[in-house]
Design a protein around this motif. Structure first.
Motif, PDB file in Angstrom:
ATOM      1  N   ASN A 154       0.834  -1.209   0.000  1.00  0.00           N
ATOM      2  CA  ASN A 154       0.000   0.000   0.000  1.00  0.00           C
ATOM      3  C   ASN A 154       0.866   1.256   0.000  1.00  0.00           C
ATOM      4  O   ASN A 154       0.787   2.104   0.880  1.00  0.00           O
ATOM      5  N   ALA A 155       1.718   1.340  -1.016  1.00  0.00           N
ATOM      6  CA  ALA A 155       2.669   2.449  -1.144  1.00  0.00           C
ATOM      7  C   ALA A 155       3.083   2.512  -2.611  1.00  0.00           C
ATOM      8  O   ALA A 155       2.744   1.613  -3.399  1.00  0.00           O
ATOM      9  N   PRO A 156       3.797   3.552  -3.020  1.00  0.00           N
ATOM     10  CA  PRO A 156       4.250   3.613  -4.419  1.00  0.00           C
ATOM     11  C   PRO A 156       5.080   2.405  -4.837  1.00  0.00           C
ATOM     12  O   PRO A 156       5.122   2.055  -6.018  1.00  0.00           O
ATOM     13  N   LYS A 157       5.767   1.766  -3.902  1.00  0.00           N
ATOM     14  CA  LYS A 157       6.507   0.532  -4.128  1.00  0.00           C
ATOM     15  C   LYS A 157       6.211  -0.425  -2.978  1.00  0.00           C
ATOM     16  O   LYS A 157       5.849  -0.005  -1.875  1.00  0.00           O
ATOM     17  N   THR A 158       6.365  -1.723  -3.228  1.00  0.00           N
ATOM     18  CA  THR A 158       6.286  -2.680  -2.132  1.00  0.00           C
ATOM     19  C   THR A 158       7.375  -2.351  -1.119  1.00  0.00           C
ATOM     20  O   THR A 158       8.517  -2.073  -1.488  1.00  0.00           O
ATOM     21  N   LEU A 159       7.007  -2.349   0.163  1.00  0.00           N
ATOM     22  CA  LEU A 159       7.929  -1.922   1.206  1.00  0.00           C
ATOM     23  C   LEU A 159       8.223  -3.046   2.195  1.00  0.00           C
ATOM     24  O   LEU A 159       7.352  -3.856   2.517  1.00  0.00           O
ATOM     25  N   PHE A 160       9.448  -3.072   2.665  1.00  0.00           N
ATOM     26  CA  PHE A 160       9.860  -3.888   3.806  1.00  0.00           C
ATOM     27  C   PHE A 160      10.223  -2.894   4.905  1.00  0.00           C
ATOM     28  O   PHE A 160      11.181  -2.133   4.770  1.00  0.00           O
ATOM     29  N   ILE A 161       9.407  -2.858   5.956  1.00  0.00           N
ATOM     30  CA  ILE A 161       9.572  -1.887   7.042  1.00  0.00           C
ATOM     31  C   ILE A 161      10.049  -2.631   8.288  1.00  0.00           C
ATOM     32  O   ILE A 161       9.499  -3.686   8.638  1.00  0.00           O
ATOM     33  N   VAL A 162      11.059  -2.103   8.931  1.00  0.00           N
ATOM     34  CA  VAL A 162      11.499  -2.632  10.219  1.00  0.00           C
ATOM     35  C   VAL A 162      11.386  -1.496  11.225  1.00  0.00           C
ATOM     36  O   VAL A 162      11.982  -0.428  11.031  1.00  0.00           O
ATOM     37  N   THR A 163      10.624  -1.723  12.282  1.00  0.00           N
ATOM     38  CA  THR A 163      10.305  -0.643  13.209  1.00  0.00           C
ATOM     39  C   THR A 163      10.384  -1.108  14.658  1.00  0.00           C
ATOM     40  O   THR A 163      10.128  -2.288  14.960  1.00  0.00           O
ATOM     41  N   PRO A 164      10.731  -0.220  15.564  1.00  0.00           N
ATOM     42  CA  PRO A 164      10.582  -0.560  16.986  1.00  0.00           C
ATOM     43  C   PRO A 164       9.112  -0.811  17.308  1.00  0.00           C
ATOM     44  O   PRO A 164       8.218  -0.199  16.704  1.00  0.00           O
ATOM     45  N   GLU A 165       8.869  -1.715  18.237  1.00  0.00           N
ATOM     46  CA  GLU A 165       7.490  -1.972  18.685  1.00  0.00           C
ATOM     47  C   GLU A 165       7.138  -1.155  19.922  1.00  0.00           C
ATOM     48  O   GLU A 165       5.959  -0.967  20.218  1.00  0.00           O
ATOM     49  N   ASN A 166       8.139  -0.669  20.636  1.00  0.00           N
ATOM     50  CA  ASN A 166       7.887   0.088  21.859  1.00  0.00           C
ATOM     51  C   ASN A 166       7.221   1.420  21.536  1.00  0.00           C
ATOM     52  O   ASN A 166       7.532   2.059  20.532  1.00  0.00           O
ATOM     53  N   GLU A 167       6.328   1.835  22.384  1.00  0.00           N
ATOM     54  CA  GLU A 167       5.677   3.131  22.207  1.00  0.00           C
ATOM     55  C   GLU A 167       6.727   4.240  22.159  1.00  0.00           C
ATOM     56  O   GLU A 167       7.667   4.266  22.949  1.00  0.00           O
ATOM     57  N   GLY A 168       6.559   5.157  21.226  1.00  0.00           N
ATOM     58  CA  GLY A 168       7.507   6.262  21.131  1.00  0.00           C
ATOM     59  C   GLY A 168       7.493   6.899  19.763  1.00  0.00           C
ATOM     60  O   GLY A 168       6.788   6.465  18.849  1.00  0.00           O
TER      61      GLY A 168
END
Length: 314
Positions: free
Chosen positions: A30-44
């Motif tokens: 659901n973006a201009p390109k297929t994305l692989f996102i790596v993100t912290p899970e902790n609130e912030g």
């Protein structure tokens, strides 16, 4: 008794280890390109790093490296490029710009609850062809208006073509020292074995001389830091099984056979590259430069042999 390390050096050593944040990998189309996102899970609220992958290497093949960086408190967005031609790069530069513009409206809904991107603290990184793309984008070659500003640029063994007769287009390397007009701090990370061929006397390598990290560093101005991981190769910072996960398995295996690899533990180069990237992000996005300064002053604190390149002069 061994002399105690200064506090800044001790903190810098910690950057070469996984950070304190748990991370989550997210895939979305659901973006201009297929994305692989790596993100912290902790609130912030976290800075954001678009990461551009190498030629025929899926973003997920960098999962260990991206997890390392993200665990220190950064959201990484890695678009997937499917360009068949590795040399004509204008479409992928434009796509990288479109993904960057999309971040303002599209990234937040993709993230875990209570994780917020801070797009005023934005950097850009890439490896191999993706390192070249990152430089080309930062130099204004997207030909579309950019809504966000990059505060730092990181090239991980960037490569601008197959050889001097087959350069990536647009041809951003001019051969002229200090020619890059970049208004941000730049870090170039090279590998000592990247320019060596695995095919006997045939001059074929993954990061050929004249088009690799050394030329990128030379063409930067005084706002550039350079490091060489001398005993490792061009693809050693990827996951161990990257050859089987590439866009085309046969191409992935070919790349793996062409790129000379170091004999040391690959986990250590992943930690080294990850720590260098985190140190750069901390310095430029968060104003905490002590750790980066400590690495420059004493590169032996890195987990592998690390050489600091001589400062680029105008």
């Amino acid at each position: 008794m061994a002399e105690a390390r200064p506090a800044s050096a001790t903190a810098a050593v910690d950057l070469f280890k996984l950070g304190n944040y748990s991370t989550k990998a997210i895939r979305t189309s659901n973006a201009p390109k297929t994305l692989f996102i790596v993100t912290p899970e902790n609130e912030g609220t976290y800075p954001v790093l678009p990461f551009l992958h190498g030629y025929n290497i899926c973003p997920c093949c960098y999962s260990q490296l991206l997890q390392h960086i993200s665990s220190h408190g950064y959201i990484i967005v890695a678009p997937l490029f499917l360009g068949v031609c590795s040399l004509y790069c204008r479409p992928d530069i434009k796509s990288a710009a479109e993904v960057t513009n999309w971040l303002s409206s599209g990234l937040q809904p993709m993230l875990p609850e209570n994780v917020v991107p801070n797009l005023s603290r934005l950097a850009l990184a890439g490896h191999n062809r993706g390192g070249y793309l990152a430089f080309a984008l930062a130099l204004g070659n997207a030909n579309i208006t950019m809504d966000l500003k990059f505060l730092a640029l990181i090239g991980i063994d960037p490569v601008a073509g197959a050889n001097k007769c087959m350069k990536s287009v647009p041809k951003i390397l001019t051969g002229v020292p200090n020619s890059f007009n970049l208004d941000m701090l730049v870090m170039v990370i090279g590998t000592g074995l990247g320019g060596e061929s695995m095919i006997g006397c045939i001059p074929c390598s993954c990061a050929p001389d004249g088009l690799n990290y050394a030329e990128f560093f030379k063409e930067c101005k005084e706002n550039c830091l350079g490091f060489v991981i001398s005993e490792y190769g061009h693809t050693d910072m990827l996951d161990d099984d990257f050859c089987n996960n590439c866009l085309g398995t046969s191409i992935g295996k070919l790349m793996g056979s062409m790129c000379k690899s170091g004999k040391g533990d690959k986990t250590l180069i992943i930690e080294c590259v990850g720590g260098l990237v985190v140190a750069m992000l901390m310095a430029q996005l968060e104003g905490e430069s002590r750790e980066l300064d400590a690495i420059v002053d004493n590169s032996s604190i890195a987990p592998v042999k690390l050489e600091v390149m001589e400062a680029s002069q105008p």
